[in-house]
Design an enzyme around this catalytic site. Structure first.
Site, PDB file in Angstrom:
ATOM      1  N   SER A 198       0.798  -1.240   0.000  1.00  0.00           N
ATOM      2  CA  SER A 198       0.000   0.000   0.000  1.00  0.00           C
ATOM      3  C   SER A 198       0.822   1.277   0.000  1.00  0.00           C
ATOM      4  O   SER A 198       0.283   2.355  -0.257  1.00  0.00           O
ATOM      5  CB  SER A 198      -0.946   0.009   1.196  1.00  0.00           C
ATOM      6  OG  SER A 198      -1.987  -0.915   0.995  1.00  0.00           O
ATOM      7  N   LYS A 201       0.477   3.330  -3.001  1.00  0.00           N
ATOM      8  CA  LYS A 201      -0.686   4.194  -3.228  1.00  0.00           C
ATOM      9  C   LYS A 201      -0.289   5.670  -3.249  1.00  0.00           C
ATOM     10  O   LYS A 201      -0.912   6.480  -3.925  1.00  0.00           O
ATOM     11  CB  LYS A 201      -1.739   3.947  -2.133  1.00  0.00           C
ATOM     12  CG  LYS A 201      -2.443   2.584  -2.234  1.00  0.00           C
ATOM     13  CD  LYS A 201      -3.432   2.398  -1.072  1.00  0.00           C
ATOM     14  CE  LYS A 201      -4.373   1.217  -1.260  1.00  0.00           C
ATOM     15  NZ  LYS A 201      -3.767  -0.099  -1.130  1.00  0.00           N
ATOM     16  N   TYR A 260      -2.066  -2.949 -11.030  1.00  0.00           N
ATOM     17  CA  TYR A 260      -2.225  -2.715  -9.594  1.00  0.00           C
ATOM     18  C   TYR A 260      -1.309  -3.630  -8.774  1.00  0.00           C
ATOM     19  O   TYR A 260      -0.599  -3.189  -7.892  1.00  0.00           O
ATOM     20  CB  TYR A 260      -3.688  -2.925  -9.201  1.00  0.00           C
ATOM     21  CG  TYR A 260      -3.962  -2.652  -7.748  1.00  0.00           C
ATOM     22  CD1 TYR A 260      -4.003  -1.345  -7.269  1.00  0.00           C
ATOM     23  CD2 TYR A 260      -4.183  -3.686  -6.855  1.00  0.00           C
ATOM     24  CE1 TYR A 260      -4.252  -1.089  -5.932  1.00  0.00           C
ATOM     25  CE2 TYR A 260      -4.433  -3.438  -5.515  1.00  0.00           C
ATOM     26  CZ  TYR A 260      -4.468  -2.144  -5.058  1.00  0.00           C
ATOM     27  OH  TYR A 260      -4.714  -1.889  -3.734  1.00  0.00           O
ATOM     28  N   TYR A 302      -4.200   3.082   7.650  1.00  0.00           N
ATOM     29  CA  TYR A 302      -5.418   2.280   7.804  1.00  0.00           C
ATOM     30  C   TYR A 302      -6.316   2.907   8.877  1.00  0.00           C
ATOM     31  O   TYR A 302      -6.362   4.135   9.002  1.00  0.00           O
ATOM     32  CB  TYR A 302      -5.076   0.830   8.158  1.00  0.00           C
ATOM     33  CG  TYR A 302      -4.193   0.180   7.123  1.00  0.00           C
ATOM     34  CD1 TYR A 302      -4.627   0.045   5.800  1.00  0.00           C
ATOM     35  CD2 TYR A 302      -2.928  -0.310   7.446  1.00  0.00           C
ATOM     36  CE1 TYR A 302      -3.815  -0.557   4.850  1.00  0.00           C
ATOM     37  CE2 TYR A 302      -2.125  -0.916   6.497  1.00  0.00           C
ATOM     38  CZ  TYR A 302      -2.575  -1.036   5.197  1.00  0.00           C
ATOM     39  OH  TYR A 302      -1.781  -1.624   4.260  1.00  0.00           O
ATOM     40  N   VAL A 362       1.060  -3.760   3.848  1.00  0.00           N
ATOM     41  CA  VAL A 362       0.828  -5.040   4.503  1.00  0.00           C
ATOM     42  C   VAL A 362       2.098  -5.897   4.606  1.00  0.00           C
ATOM     43  O   VAL A 362       2.156  -6.844   5.384  1.00  0.00           O
ATOM     44  CB  VAL A 362      -0.307  -5.806   3.794  1.00  0.00           C
ATOM     45  CG1 VAL A 362       0.201  -6.405   2.488  1.00  0.00           C
ATOM     46  CG2 VAL A 362      -0.897  -6.877   4.675  1.00  0.00           C
TER      47      VAL A 362
END
Lengths: 304, 304, 304, 304
Positions: free
Chosen positions: C65, C68, C193, C240, C258
């Protein structure tokens, strides 16, 4: 296919009694927690008046959610369906009986149906009369022919305990006031609501009530149409979030309560009352469910 | 109380036809949007074989969600209830038929019931066989006695259109794969699913199917138990989020589809097929609902 | 207040290492599950170029992540904010990073922000170019100055594994296609992705990236405004569902992944890279969180 | 970059005033509905004490949700963060400020953060003292140095009106009692809550408060740490469900209220007070938002 009498019923009790060990007695108030896990009783009352019973049938218990059927019948009789359904919906819900979520996110601002707490509170707020005493007195008069007793008994200890701890119900009442579904004084409404939940009965009383609802033509004190509506709700949402499974496995209109009672109606044939305080995860009497599944299969009760 | 024949049915059509003006034809795919809003037809088929019909009964339409009843019967017959209910639940839901929310937030990872899209996708994924051709061929054989036709017709234009645009269904399939409920190839499953939705029928076909389900003893090609389960679901969740209201107002097992069809079952008496593409806000045929309410009241159909 | 160098950093590692025992390595794919729970590394790079590091800093890990942030910067640079925010929102969410619920029930049909999976998928679908190869090549060119390497390395085993099992992401993509937010080929989008998630880095690389974002004037290859937007999202939703707590306890823009990485930015001062694969319940590196809290307190990093 | 004084501020008012026409004055109680849609005022107070103002700065208004910042500071000062965060969380939410859903479905039984109503009710329930009079008196003493007035004025008409109609807040309080987060008498809590919401201020008062929070070292009457926590919440969730957008567009800690006020803090530089009762759909002052965006861009206020 008709039950042969108490001895035959005894065998059903024997068969289902061991299952009660897998359940848990409701313990959110001390008065309920003192119920005995192993208790299990059943009564059947046929439309011709024959009555049979087995197990711990002397035990009385509070109606709890079973009263939702009677309060619904009451306001349907008094106002007619059009008025009642302005305050409560007709649809089953996949959410728990005490969920507040759909009041905020749902398609409508009114509770989805009268068998969940929010809906029963909306129904109770319709009780006619001025003040708790008059409103209760009038509801009690409505109940009299169902119980075939003059005096409806209330377990005041349980009522007080539920009244004192019912934060979630008060939360719902205020939400419903915000949504303009309820216009009642909160504490007065809570008194009426917890009092109806605390009406005492034994499994024979419940079977009697069931047999009245089983009469296809209704009765002098309750119309066929009101009974029809009540039975429909009992099928679609009478057994908490196991209503769908119950319809498939048992297939008769029924309503359960957290004290372990089950009221069931076999249309045109008989009423059934069950008491077994050990509950399964859905909040239904675990022994009672086991027992009524067997009864329904043995006597071919399913309406489907 | 039995309908007297086509002329009597004509009057029901006349009474309900104006209501179709208040509805809207589904327009998410062009092929459905071309349906005529004012169309309305009905057929009743009694268990003794007498058949009557009125309105635009020559019009054929695609089954859409009505097929959910047939695919459920199919897998129940093939696997038995125990296997089927490992993949789909038995409970009604207060959420829309195409909602994905309960797959994430629900008490269980499987779809709540086989009458919502997620549940029907789980059911279809159970179709036995290898590859689309064989799996479809076998399902078609199951359908044959219901349709009393050798060749089940599919509207391939509608199927293609639904296959191409079914993003939401694919989203649900992947969610169900994540939840380990479905183990199928997505595109193969979508082919089987959209094909069963695109099976063509007219209101006489639907009445025929209804009359088979109305036979209390089942039939040589479908067991009483499977039919019983299907009828129960039709009562608790067959009419989208108006199932509760339908149970109260009409009171018979029924299933509607987005093309405007309604399949209804009057146990022990008759099957009913209705077509009226103008829908109400819940997605049910607006004229069809009006019509079947009148029929149920006139002929006292409610099972409650 | 500035860190004195590797020796000083060693002490922070020592202090936080025992905490890793309370976390769990992500195990949804085997390639991630093989990470060593006790690994912990940190690097700080000040704006003047001084670089320090401690712990298992030789270990490389996949961005997951953390990517992102980079993909958001990329599309902001390419399209400008107006276009980007037609496809993704700006608001934090109390729901999990992989939740689909708000796509159905939310106030808008687009994902709430680019730091949750749905939002990052919408961002990736904006990658310009034709076909996976060109689109990836162009993104890689964008990444080059951040990594100060010509060749961006990808862990193809992890990518393949994530590609094969990403049912939930595919479910979201289809939901976003239904909502007309995404218009991409699903498998092509999944390739892009999972590939960006599988870019390899060590904690020094991450600190380098952080130091670029820490430059208040931006850089030749990324504008101050894009960086400002990215840092804002890192504060409101980068960690998160512990983002709020992180803002209070640490108080700097950060993004976790993660695989156990944390990218943090101390504006005007330094970038921070952390790796510790043992995760807490929220999905953040448990040792990494402990470590960066201590760093922030020691060097007074909070922007609040 | 510093504002030149009242004349320069006048121009910002001029620029934003027309925008107020696109907003709506809150009308859930009559006392708020009487506010004038076109009113707009602003004040800036720099840390050196220079104060400037423009527009309808003589207008006083009730704090409403701006008070959430002050009550949070109060309990943080009194109990310390550990105790406070046992009763309220630290995370932003994608749900509306008055939503009850997450209390039922959320990851925790406590409110997500102190900037939503449920969280502010939990905070207020921590007000120390016995009985409304003492508890209010002590809170008032805490407020005194912020207002630089001995007597905190309350709009009793608005308070009474809000007290009488706050069904939703009472619903939340009962839900929080059920969750054992709140242990207060409901009506006493409602009195304290609505009274703090009804504290009167003008934009100069608000700018003064903002300037106190802008002092990086805190003040004699409020610690740096409490202010840091408050500012963090103002960034992540101070502007209702437009907090994320506000962080990106304006980038300073801020809190808005339904009466049209905005409290903003430019750390190390100044406090800002704005009043404009015409609200946008998110519940923020529409003119105020427009104005502060321009101020932030002109004077480069964003902390990101």
């Amino acid at each position: 296919l008709r039950c042969n009498g108490n001895k035959e019923l005894d065998k059903f009790i024997e068969l289902s009694k061991p299952v009660t060990q897998n359940g848990t007695v409701a313990d959110y108030i001390p008065a309920l927690a003192s119920a005995k896990q192993e208790h299990l009783s059943v009564s059947i009352r046929y439309l011709d008046g024959e009555e049979m019973y087995a197990g711990d049938f002397v035990e009385a218990f509070t109606l709890q959610s079973i009263s939702k059927v009677l309060s619904l019948l009451y306001v349907l009789e008094f106002y007619g369906e059009e008025v009642v359904f302005k305050h409560v919906g007709k649809e089953p819900t996949g959410d728990p009986f005490n969920s507040i979520v759909k009041l905020e996110e749902g398609p409508d601002t009114k509770p989805l149906n009268p068998m969940i707490n929010a809906g029963a509170l909306a129904v109770t707020s319709l009780f006619p009369g001025n003040g708790v005493t008059e409103r209760w007195e009038r509801f009690q008069q409505f109940l009299t022919p169902f119980f075939e007793k003059d005096k409806i008994e209330v377990d005041t200890e349980i009522q007080k305990s539920e009244f004192d701890t019912a934060f979630l119900n008060r939360s719902m009442i205020y939400y419903l006031k915000q949504n303009e579904i309820i216009n009642d004084d909160v504490e007065e409404l809570m008194t009426l609501y917890t009092r109806q939940c605390s009406v005492l009965a034994d499994c024979l009383d419940i079977a009697k009530i069931g047999s009245i609802l089983a009469m296809n033509e209704g009765a002098s004190f309750v119309s066929r149409r009101s009974v029809q509506i009540a039975k429909t709700f009992m099928v679609t949402c009478g057994m908490y979030n196991a209503s769908g499974e119950f319809a498939i496995e048992v297939g008769v209109p029924a309503k359960s309560g957290v004290s372990g009672g089950i009221l069931a109606v076999v249309p045109g044939r008989c009423g059934v009352g069950i008491f077994g305080p050990a509950l399964d995860k859905m909040g239904n009497s675990i022994g009672g469910l086991h027992l009524i599944k067997n009864l329904s299969k043995s006597y071919n009760w399913s309406i489907f």
